[in-house]
Design a protein around this motif. Structure first.
Motif, mmCIF file in Angstrom:
data_model
loop_
_atom_site.group_PDB
_atom_site.id
_atom_site.type_symbol
_atom_site.label_atom_id
_atom_site.label_comp_id
_atom_site.label_asym_id
_atom_site.label_seq_id
_atom_site.Cartn_x
_atom_site.Cartn_y
_atom_site.Cartn_z
ATOM 1 N N MET A 198 0.844 -1.192 0.000
ATOM 2 C CA MET A 198 0.000 0.000 0.000
ATOM 3 C C MET A 198 0.879 1.242 0.000
ATOM 4 N N ARG A 199 0.382 2.249 -0.654
ATOM 5 C CA ARG A 199 1.090 3.522 -0.728
ATOM 6 C C ARG A 199 0.140 4.629 -0.307
ATOM 7 N N ASP A 200 0.634 5.574 0.467
ATOM 8 C CA ASP A 200 -0.185 6.705 0.896
ATOM 9 C C ASP A 200 -0.125 7.811 -0.142
ATOM 10 N N LEU A 201 -1.262 8.455 -0.400
ATOM 11 C CA LEU A 201 -1.321 9.591 -1.299
ATOM 12 C C LEU A 201 -2.495 10.474 -0.907
ATOM 13 N N ARG A 202 -2.590 11.633 -1.505
ATOM 14 C CA ARG A 202 -3.693 12.552 -1.267
ATOM 15 C C ARG A 202 -4.422 12.766 -2.586
ATOM 16 N N LEU A 203 -5.755 12.632 -2.545
ATOM 17 C CA LEU A 203 -6.576 12.796 -3.740
ATOM 18 C C LEU A 203 -7.736 13.727 -3.434
ATOM 19 N N ARG A 204 -8.197 14.421 -4.440
ATOM 20 C CA ARG A 204 -9.441 15.181 -4.322
ATOM 21 C C ARG A 204 -10.593 14.199 -4.463
ATOM 22 N N LEU A 205 -11.694 14.488 -3.792
ATOM 23 C CA LEU A 205 -12.862 13.597 -3.874
ATOM 24 C C LEU A 205 -13.296 13.393 -5.322
ATOM 25 N N SER A 206 -13.174 14.435 -6.131
ATOM 26 C CA SER A 206 -13.594 14.349 -7.533
ATOM 27 C C SER A 206 -12.732 13.388 -8.351
ATOM 28 N N GLN A 207 -11.591 12.975 -7.826
ATOM 29 C CA GLN A 207 -10.716 12.033 -8.525
ATOM 30 C C GLN A 207 -11.073 10.584 -8.232
ATOM 31 N N ILE A 208 -12.031 10.373 -7.341
ATOM 32 C CA ILE A 208 -12.361 9.025 -6.880
ATOM 33 C C ILE A 208 -13.700 8.585 -7.467
ATOM 34 N N VAL A 209 -13.686 7.450 -8.155
ATOM 35 C CA VAL A 209 -14.897 6.854 -8.709
ATOM 36 C C VAL A 209 -15.558 6.031 -7.606
ATOM 37 N N VAL B 270 -7.932 14.591 0.291
ATOM 38 C CA VAL B 270 -8.018 13.732 1.465
ATOM 39 C C VAL B 270 -6.961 12.629 1.413
ATOM 40 N N PRO B 271 -6.551 12.132 2.590
ATOM 41 C CA PRO B 271 -5.580 11.049 2.613
ATOM 42 C C PRO B 271 -6.215 9.749 2.112
ATOM 43 N N CYS B 272 -5.457 9.024 1.291
ATOM 44 C CA CYS B 272 -5.908 7.750 0.734
ATOM 45 C C CYS B 272 -4.777 6.740 0.810
ATOM 46 N N ARG B 273 -5.160 5.485 0.835
ATOM 47 C CA ARG B 273 -4.203 4.383 0.738
ATOM 48 C C ARG B 273 -4.465 3.700 -0.591
ATOM 49 N N LEU B 274 -3.437 3.578 -1.405
ATOM 50 C CA LEU B 274 -3.543 2.950 -2.710
ATOM 51 C C LEU B 274 -3.150 1.483 -2.594
#
Length: 160
Positions: A1-12, A94-98
Motif C-alpha cells: 500500500m502507498r499513501d497519497l492525497r486525492l481530491r474527492l472528484s478524482q475518486i470513482v 483527502v488522505p488515501c491508501r492505494l
C-alpha cells in the motif's frame, strides 16, 4: 500500500460495490449529495461529517487504480467516510491508501473492513465471499485474507 492525497472528484464511487448492501445510494439533500450508511440510523453520516470537521479524517480512504484506459481511482473501502466528506462540501484533498492489486483485492479489503464492524449482516458476508469464490479465489485463500476459518468461509459460499 502507498499513501497519497486525492481530491474527492478524482475518486470513482460505486455504491453497489460495498459489501454492506444496506448502504443507500446517493440522494439529494439541501443541494448536497448525501449517503446514508444505515437506514435505521441516518444520522450516522451527519455525525461522522461533524467529527471530520472537528478532527479531520482519521482513517484514510482505500482506493485502487483502475486499469487503462480509465486510469482513475476507485473507492475500495471507506464509503461512510467518503459520504461524510461529501456532506461537508467542496472538493477537499483527502488522505488515501492505494492498494497494489486490482478489483479482487479491493473486494477483499472492503469485506475485511466491514467484518470489523459488528453490524454486517450474515447474507452480506456470504454474498461477498461467494463473489470472491466466483472470481477464482479458493476457500482457503479467502479464509486467510479475512482472518476466518475455512469452514466459516465454506458455509458462507454455500449460503448463497
Amino acid at each position: 500500500m502507498r499513501d497519497l492525497r486525492l481530491r474527492l472528484s478524482q475518486i470513482v464511487v460505486d455504491e453497489g460495490f460495498n459489501a454492506r448492501k444496506n448502504y443507500a445510494p446517493l440522494h439529494r439533500k439541501a443541494d448536497v449529495e448525501v449517503g446514508v450508511a444505515d437506514e435505521a440510523h441516518p444520522e450516522t453520516i451527519e455525525a461522522l461529517a461533524a467529527d471530520i470537521r472537528r478532527r479531520d479524517l482519521v482513517t484514510p480512504l482505500t482506493v485502487i487504480l483502475l486499469p487503462p484506459p480509465d486510469l482513475r481511482y476507485f473507492l475500495a473501502a471507506g464509503f461512510r467516510r467518503y459520504q461524510a466528506l461529501r456532506l461537508n462540501g467542496g472538493d477537499p484533498e483527502v488522505p488515501c491508501r492505494l492498494l497494489g492489486g486490482g478489483m479482487r483485492e479491493a473486494k477483499v479489503v472492503n469485506l475485511v473492513e466491514n467484518l470489523r464492524r459488528s453490524n454486517l449482516r450474515a447474507w452480506e458476508v456470504a454474498d461477498r465471499c461467494a463473489e470472491l469464490h466466483v472470481d477464482g479465489m479458493l476457500v482457503a485463500e479467502i479464509a486467510v485474507e479475512i482472518g476466518r476459518s475455512e469452514a466459516y468461509v465454506q458455509r458462507q459460499v454455500k449460503f448463497v
